[in-house]
Design a protein around this motif. Structure first.
Motif, PDB file in Angstrom:
ATOM      1  N   UNK A 239       0.832  -1.202   0.000  1.00  0.00           N
ATOM      2  CA  UNK A 239       0.000   0.000   0.000  1.00  0.00           C
ATOM      3  C   UNK A 239       0.871   1.258   0.000  1.00  0.00           C
ATOM      4  N   UNK A 240       1.948   1.211   0.766  1.00  0.00           N
ATOM      5  CA  UNK A 240       2.854   2.355   0.846  1.00  0.00           C
ATOM      6  C   UNK A 240       3.526   2.616  -0.509  1.00  0.00           C
ATOM      7  N   UNK A 241       3.839   1.524  -1.220  1.00  0.00           N
ATOM      8  CA  UNK A 241       4.474   1.650  -2.530  1.00  0.00           C
ATOM      9  C   UNK A 241       3.477   1.934  -3.648  1.00  0.00           C
ATOM     10  N   UNK A 242       2.196   1.774  -3.334  1.00  0.00           N
ATOM     11  CA  UNK A 242       1.164   2.021  -4.329  1.00  0.00           C
ATOM     12  C   UNK A 242       1.080   0.936  -5.390  1.00  0.00           C
ATOM     13  N   UNK A 243       1.394  -0.320  -5.023  1.00  0.00           N
ATOM     14  CA  UNK A 243       1.318  -1.425  -5.986  1.00  0.00           C
ATOM     15  C   UNK A 243       0.143  -2.334  -5.643  1.00  0.00           C
ATOM     16  N   UNK A 244      -0.459  -2.879  -6.671  1.00  0.00           N
ATOM     17  CA  UNK A 244      -1.596  -3.790  -6.481  1.00  0.00           C
ATOM     18  C   UNK A 244      -1.096  -5.125  -5.939  1.00  0.00           C
ATOM     19  N   UNK A 245      -1.794  -5.647  -4.927  1.00  0.00           N
ATOM     20  CA  UNK A 245      -1.386  -6.917  -4.319  1.00  0.00           C
ATOM     21  C   UNK A 245      -2.617  -7.798  -4.106  1.00  0.00           C
ATOM     22  N   UNK A 246      -2.448  -9.092  -4.400  1.00  0.00           N
ATOM     23  CA  UNK A 246      -3.566 -10.034  -4.370  1.00  0.00           C
ATOM     24  C   UNK A 246      -3.144 -11.305  -3.654  1.00  0.00           C
ATOM     25  N   UNK A 247      -3.956 -11.732  -2.705  1.00  0.00           N
ATOM     26  CA  UNK A 247      -3.736 -13.027  -2.061  1.00  0.00           C
ATOM     27  C   UNK A 247      -4.352 -14.114  -2.940  1.00  0.00           C
ATOM     28  N   UNK A 248      -3.533 -15.027  -3.411  1.00  0.00           N
ATOM     29  CA  UNK A 248      -3.985 -15.999  -4.420  1.00  0.00           C
ATOM     30  C   UNK A 248      -4.935 -17.055  -3.876  1.00  0.00           C
ATOM     31  N   UNK A 249      -4.918 -17.291  -2.559  1.00  0.00           N
ATOM     32  CA  UNK A 249      -5.721 -18.393  -2.007  1.00  0.00           C
ATOM     33  C   UNK A 249      -6.898 -17.940  -1.148  1.00  0.00           C
ATOM     34  N   UNK A 250      -7.082 -16.626  -0.974  1.00  0.00           N
ATOM     35  CA  UNK A 250      -8.113 -16.145  -0.059  1.00  0.00           C
ATOM     36  C   UNK A 250      -9.507 -16.665  -0.383  1.00  0.00           C
ATOM     37  N   UNK A 251      -9.892 -16.592  -1.660  1.00  0.00           N
ATOM     38  CA  UNK A 251     -11.245 -16.996  -2.047  1.00  0.00           C
ATOM     39  C   UNK A 251     -11.492 -18.471  -1.738  1.00  0.00           C
ATOM     40  N   UNK A 252     -10.507 -19.317  -2.072  1.00  0.00           N
ATOM     41  CA  UNK A 252     -10.651 -20.753  -1.830  1.00  0.00           C
ATOM     42  C   UNK A 252     -10.677 -21.044  -0.328  1.00  0.00           C
ATOM     43  N   UNK A 253      -9.776 -20.417   0.427  1.00  0.00           N
ATOM     44  CA  UNK A 253      -9.708 -20.673   1.868  1.00  0.00           C
ATOM     45  C   UNK A 253     -10.961 -20.179   2.581  1.00  0.00           C
ATOM     46  N   UNK A 254     -11.498 -19.030   2.144  1.00  0.00           N
ATOM     47  CA  UNK A 254     -12.724 -18.531   2.746  1.00  0.00           C
ATOM     48  C   UNK A 254     -13.893 -19.465   2.451  1.00  0.00           C
ATOM     49  N   UNK A 255     -13.947 -19.956   1.214  1.00  0.00           N
ATOM     50  CA  UNK A 255     -15.015 -20.900   0.863  1.00  0.00           C
ATOM     51  C   UNK A 255     -14.941 -22.168   1.690  1.00  0.00           C
ATOM     52  N   UNK A 256     -13.721 -22.702   1.872  1.00  0.00           N
ATOM     53  CA  UNK A 256     -13.558 -23.907   2.694  1.00  0.00           C
ATOM     54  C   UNK A 256     -13.905 -23.624   4.160  1.00  0.00           C
ATOM     55  N   UNK A 257     -13.504 -22.455   4.640  1.00  0.00           N
ATOM     56  CA  UNK A 257     -13.814 -22.085   6.025  1.00  0.00           C
ATOM     57  C   UNK A 257     -15.325 -22.028   6.248  1.00  0.00           C
ATOM     58  N   UNK A 258     -16.043 -21.393   5.318  1.00  0.00           N
ATOM     59  CA  UNK A 258     -17.491 -21.277   5.460  1.00  0.00           C
ATOM     60  C   UNK A 258     -18.175 -22.632   5.336  1.00  0.00           C
ATOM     61  N   UNK A 259     -17.651 -23.480   4.460  1.00  0.00           N
ATOM     62  CA  UNK A 259     -18.260 -24.801   4.247  1.00  0.00           C
ATOM     63  C   UNK A 259     -17.999 -25.735   5.423  1.00  0.00           C
ATOM     64  N   UNK A 260     -16.740 -25.732   5.910  1.00  0.00           N
ATOM     65  CA  UNK A 260     -16.342 -26.670   6.962  1.00  0.00           C
ATOM     66  C   UNK A 260     -16.593 -26.117   8.365  1.00  0.00           C
ATOM     67  N   UNK A 261     -16.687 -24.803   8.481  1.00  0.00           N
ATOM     68  CA  UNK A 261     -16.821 -24.202   9.804  1.00  0.00           C
ATOM     69  C   UNK A 261     -15.582 -24.403  10.652  1.00  0.00           C
ATOM     70  N   UNK A 262     -14.426 -24.456   9.997  1.00  0.00           N
ATOM     71  CA  UNK A 262     -13.169 -24.753  10.693  1.00  0.00           C
ATOM     72  C   UNK A 262     -12.117 -23.728  10.303  1.00  0.00           C
ATOM     73  N   UNK A 263     -11.342 -23.269  11.283  1.00  0.00           N
ATOM     74  CA  UNK A 263     -10.297 -22.294  11.015  1.00  0.00           C
ATOM     75  C   UNK A 263      -9.101 -22.968  10.350  1.00  0.00           C
ATOM     76  N   UNK A 264      -8.287 -22.181   9.631  1.00  0.00           N
ATOM     77  CA  UNK A 264      -7.075 -22.721   9.021  1.00  0.00           C
ATOM     78  C   UNK A 264      -6.005 -22.942  10.083  1.00  0.00           C
ATOM     79  N   UNK A 265      -5.044 -23.792   9.756  1.00  0.00           N
ATOM     80  CA  UNK A 265      -3.986 -24.087  10.718  1.00  0.00           C
ATOM     81  C   UNK A 265      -2.940 -22.982  10.787  1.00  0.00           C
ATOM     82  N   UNK A 266      -2.777 -22.239   9.685  1.00  0.00           N
ATOM     83  CA  UNK A 266      -1.774 -21.177   9.670  1.00  0.00           C
ATOM     84  C   UNK A 266      -0.347 -21.686   9.609  1.00  0.00           C
TER      85      UNK A 266
END
Length: 273
Positions: A79-106
């Motif tokens: 953000x400080x550098x003004x460059x676009x940044x994207x987390x490649x797995x967020x959508x999949x991990x959020x979908x699994x979290x909502x489906x399984x009701x389980x947090x990620x291990x990290x």
């Protein structure tokens, strides 16, 4: 061509990010990314080094960071550098979290842990290497998949690709006038698949092979009429045994392997039910 810097930041080997990017970039005909891979990034000091590199060559940043502190540091720096940044797995991990009701291990790089799946894959690779091109036919029944096809029909690369997915694969060459291993006739456990291709394409592949070997004597090997007869003979054998057949003419190794995996999973599902 649109040339741009693409920074891939991973807390593991970066294999996942590289695969995602390769699959996505080919959909853009005029895109030419200059890739910068930053693997094993797991603490603030490493993030600072990454941000320095991004600052020198700004571009799109894709990342797979499960550690909250490292991730926050990267995002704030981008953000400080003004460059676009994207987390490649967020959508999949959020979908699994909502489906399984389980947090990620990290746990960073947990997909590369040496668990049972890892050792199964190594065993599959060993089996496949030792059963290439008709070797060690005595224990074909230990295979998950057996591929049968004429010379240069992609048996070996397809076998290796499937082995990397954890399947034990043997491949057996079909040679006119030479009997197939008797063990192949009575297999019950493995899925046996016949590979075929267009005679014109196979003839060209064989000619190229002979040229690379500087072999000008083996004319019959690449002769189109001879090749056509060879493929027809193989087809008759496949039909007699009731083996499924895959035409690899216009398929990549990945596409052929995907078709075989579909057949294998369908058969395993039928057996289970």
């Amino acid at each position: 061509m649109t040339r741009f810097h693409l920074h891939l930041v991973s807390d593991a080997t970066g294999e996942t990010l590289t695969t995602i990017v390769n699959a996505a970039v080919v959909q853009f005909e005029n895109a030419q990314p200059v890739k910068h891979l930053w693997p094993m990034i797991r603490n603030r000091a490493q993030i600072a080094n990454v941000l320095a590199g991004i600052g020198q060559e700004p571009g799109l940043v894709l990342y797979t960071l499960v550690d909250a502190e490292a991730r926050a540091a990267l995002e704030e720096g981008c953000r400080r550098l003004g460059v676009r940044h994207i987390s490649a797995l967020d959508t999949v991990m959020m979908g699994l979290h909502e489906f399984l009701g389980e947090a990620t291990t990290g746990r960073p790089g947990s997909q590369h842990e040496m668990n049972q799946e890892y050792f199964d894959r190594i065993e599959a690779m060993h089996y496949t290497l030792s059963h290439d091109d008709g070797q060690q036919a005595a224990d074909l029944d230990r295979a998950d998949v057996v591929l049968v096809g004429v010379s240069r029909s992609s048996k070996t690369p397809t076998s290796m690709y499937l082995a990397n997915r954890g399947l034990k694969v043997a491949n057996v060459p079909f040679v006119p006038g030479v009997a197939l291993p008797p063990e192949l006739e009575n297999l019950r456990r493995p899925l046996v698949v016949g590979l075929t291709t267009a005679p014109e394409r196979l003839s060209q592949i064989r000619r190229n092979r002979l040229l690379s070997l500087k072999d000008t004597a083996s004319s019959d090997y690449a002769d189109q009429e001879r090749v056509k007869e060879e493929l027809l003979a193989a087809r008759r054998v496949f039909a007699r045994h009731g083996w499924p057949v895959i035409d690899v003419t216009r398929k990549s190794i990945e596409e052929t392997a995907a078709a075989i995996l579909t057949l294998y999973q369908r058969r395993e599902g039928e057996r289970a039910s």
